[in-house]
Motif scaffolding. Structure first.
Motif, PDB file in Angstrom:
ATOM      1  N   GLY A 219      33.354  48.314  37.842  1.00  0.00           N
ATOM      2  CA  GLY A 219      33.517  47.330  36.561  1.00  0.00           C
ATOM      3  C   GLY A 219      34.778  47.264  35.668  1.00  0.00           C
ATOM      4  N   GLU A 220      35.922  48.000  36.325  1.00  0.00           N
ATOM      5  CA  GLU A 220      37.068  47.952  35.553  1.00  0.00           C
ATOM      6  C   GLU A 220      38.214  48.066  36.309  1.00  0.00           C
ATOM      7  OE1 GLU A 220      37.747  51.101  32.795  1.00  0.00           O
ATOM      8  OE2 GLU A 220      36.312  52.712  34.097  1.00  0.00           O
ATOM      9  N   TRP A 221      39.235  47.494  35.739  1.00  0.00           N
ATOM     10  CA  TRP A 221      40.513  47.603  36.541  1.00  0.00           C
ATOM     11  C   TRP A 221      41.091  48.992  36.254  1.00  0.00           C
ATOM     12  CZ3 TRP A 221      42.259  44.343  40.288  1.00  0.00           C
ATOM     13  CH2 TRP A 221      41.704  42.785  40.280  1.00  0.00           C
TER      14      TRP A 221
ATOM     15  N   GLY B 242      48.928  49.376  43.747  1.00  0.00           N
ATOM     16  CA  GLY B 242      47.817  50.421  43.293  1.00  0.00           C
ATOM     17  C   GLY B 242      47.011  50.068  42.134  1.00  0.00           C
ATOM     18  N   LEU B 243      46.774  48.562  41.724  1.00  0.00           N
ATOM     19  CA  LEU B 243      45.931  48.157  40.812  1.00  0.00           C
ATOM     20  C   LEU B 243      44.539  47.818  41.581  1.00  0.00           C
ATOM     21  CD1 LEU B 243      45.676  47.218  37.880  1.00  0.00           C
ATOM     22  CD2 LEU B 243      46.597  44.989  38.431  1.00  0.00           C
TER      23      LEU B 243
ATOM     24  N   HIS C  61      39.485  42.436  44.961  1.00  0.00           N
ATOM     25  CA  HIS C  61      39.680  43.584  43.664  1.00  0.00           C
ATOM     26  C   HIS C  61      40.907  44.423  43.794  1.00  0.00           C
ATOM     27  CE1 HIS C  61      35.100  43.744  43.689  1.00  0.00           C
ATOM     28  NE2 HIS C  61      35.381  42.587  43.254  1.00  0.00           N
ATOM     29  N   CYS C  62      41.956  43.800  44.311  1.00  0.00           N
ATOM     30  CA  CYS C  62      43.248  44.741  44.388  1.00  0.00           C
ATOM     31  C   CYS C  62      44.741  43.856  43.737  1.00  0.00           C
ATOM     32  CB  CYS C  62      43.601  44.879  45.858  1.00  0.00           C
ATOM     33  SG  CYS C  62      42.585  46.222  46.493  1.00  0.00           S
ATOM     34  N   GLY C  63      45.531  44.475  43.290  1.00  0.00           N
ATOM     35  CA  GLY C  63      46.399  43.912  42.759  1.00  0.00           C
ATOM     36  C   GLY C  63      47.820  44.089  43.638  1.00  0.00           C
ATOM     37  N   THR C  64      48.813  42.947  43.331  1.00  0.00           N
ATOM     38  CA  THR C  64      49.969  42.802  44.154  1.00  0.00           C
ATOM     39  C   THR C  64      50.991  42.473  42.892  1.00  0.00           C
ATOM     40  OG1 THR C  64      49.737  40.673  44.800  1.00  0.00           O
ATOM     41  CG2 THR C  64      48.956  42.153  46.149  1.00  0.00           C
ATOM     42  N   MET C  65      52.236  42.735  43.674  1.00  0.00           N
ATOM     43  CA  MET C  65      53.459  42.203  43.052  1.00  0.00           C
ATOM     44  C   MET C  65      54.264  41.160  43.945  1.00  0.00           C
ATOM     45  SD  MET C  65      56.706  43.734  40.692  1.00  0.00           S
ATOM     46  CE  MET C  65      55.568  43.838  39.253  1.00  0.00           C
TER      47      MET C  65
ATOM     48  N   PRO D 245      46.873  40.180  39.992  1.00  0.00           N
ATOM     49  CA  PRO D 245      45.919  41.197  39.976  1.00  0.00           C
ATOM     50  C   PRO D 245      44.666  40.897  40.868  1.00  0.00           C
ATOM     51  CG  PRO D 245      45.750  40.104  38.178  1.00  0.00           C
ATOM     52  CD  PRO D 245      46.847  39.486  38.929  1.00  0.00           C
ATOM     53  N   MET D 246      44.437  39.625  41.340  1.00  0.00           N
ATOM     54  CA  MET D 246      43.249  39.390  42.170  1.00  0.00           C
ATOM     55  C   MET D 246      43.592  38.980  43.579  1.00  0.00           C
ATOM     56  SD  MET D 246      40.875  37.429  39.320  1.00  0.00           S
ATOM     57  CE  MET D 246      42.028  36.196  38.678  1.00  0.00           C
ATOM     58  N   ARG D 247      43.389  39.905  44.432  1.00  0.00           N
ATOM     59  CA  ARG D 247      43.949  39.592  45.768  1.00  0.00           C
ATOM     60  C   ARG D 247      42.814  40.361  46.650  1.00  0.00           C
ATOM     61  NH1 ARG D 247      46.218  35.522  45.124  1.00  0.00           N
ATOM     62  NH2 ARG D 247      48.710  35.434  44.745  1.00  0.00           N
ATOM     63  N   ASN D 248      42.514  39.843  47.931  1.00  0.00           N
ATOM     64  CA  ASN D 248      41.705  40.479  48.806  1.00  0.00           C
ATOM     65  C   ASN D 248      42.189  41.740  49.416  1.00  0.00           C
ATOM     66  OD1 ASN D 248      40.114  41.282  51.123  1.00  0.00           O
ATOM     67  ND2 ASN D 248      39.456  39.112  51.468  1.00  0.00           N
ATOM     68  N   CYS D 249      41.497  42.756  48.957  1.00  0.00           N
ATOM     69  CA  CYS D 249      42.121  44.358  49.568  1.00  0.00           C
ATOM     70  C   CYS D 249      42.324  44.494  51.028  1.00  0.00           C
ATOM     71  CB  CYS D 249      41.085  45.437  48.910  1.00  0.00           C
ATOM     72  SG  CYS D 249      40.641  45.281  47.108  1.00  0.00           S
TER      73      CYS D 249
END
Length: 80
Positions: free
Chosen positions: A30-32, A24-25, A53-57, A65-69
């Motif tokens: 222009g902001e996280w 859900g990140l 623009h998406c985050g994972t764990m 934080p930087m993954r392809n949505c």
């Protein structure tokens, strides 16, 4: 990173069918931000690469934080 960890969420991540789960990140306007509206306690890269623009764990507990949505991954959802 201000992602809440607990034994239940860690078990869900470990049991997922993907090596990382969406948490859900998201980078928007222009902001996280967290998609649930919670403020981010630290700043991440101000302008991530296109599409990242998406985050994972990961199963190891690392927030990425930087993954392809558009990539297919399991989701970690929290009930309120």
């Amino acid at each position: 990173m201000d992602f809440v960890r607990n034994s239940e969420s860690e078990k869900v991540i470990q049991d997922s069918q993907t090596p990382e789960v969406w948490i859900g990140l998201r980078f928007l306007a222009g902001e996280w931000l967290w998609v649930n509206g919670m403020p981010l306690s630290e700043q991440l890269q101000a302008c991530p690469p296109a599409g990242m623009h998406c985050g994972t764990m990961s199963k190891t507990g690392i927030v990425l934080p930087m993954r392809n949505c558009e990539e297919r991954r399991n989701f970690l959802c929290i009930k309120k």
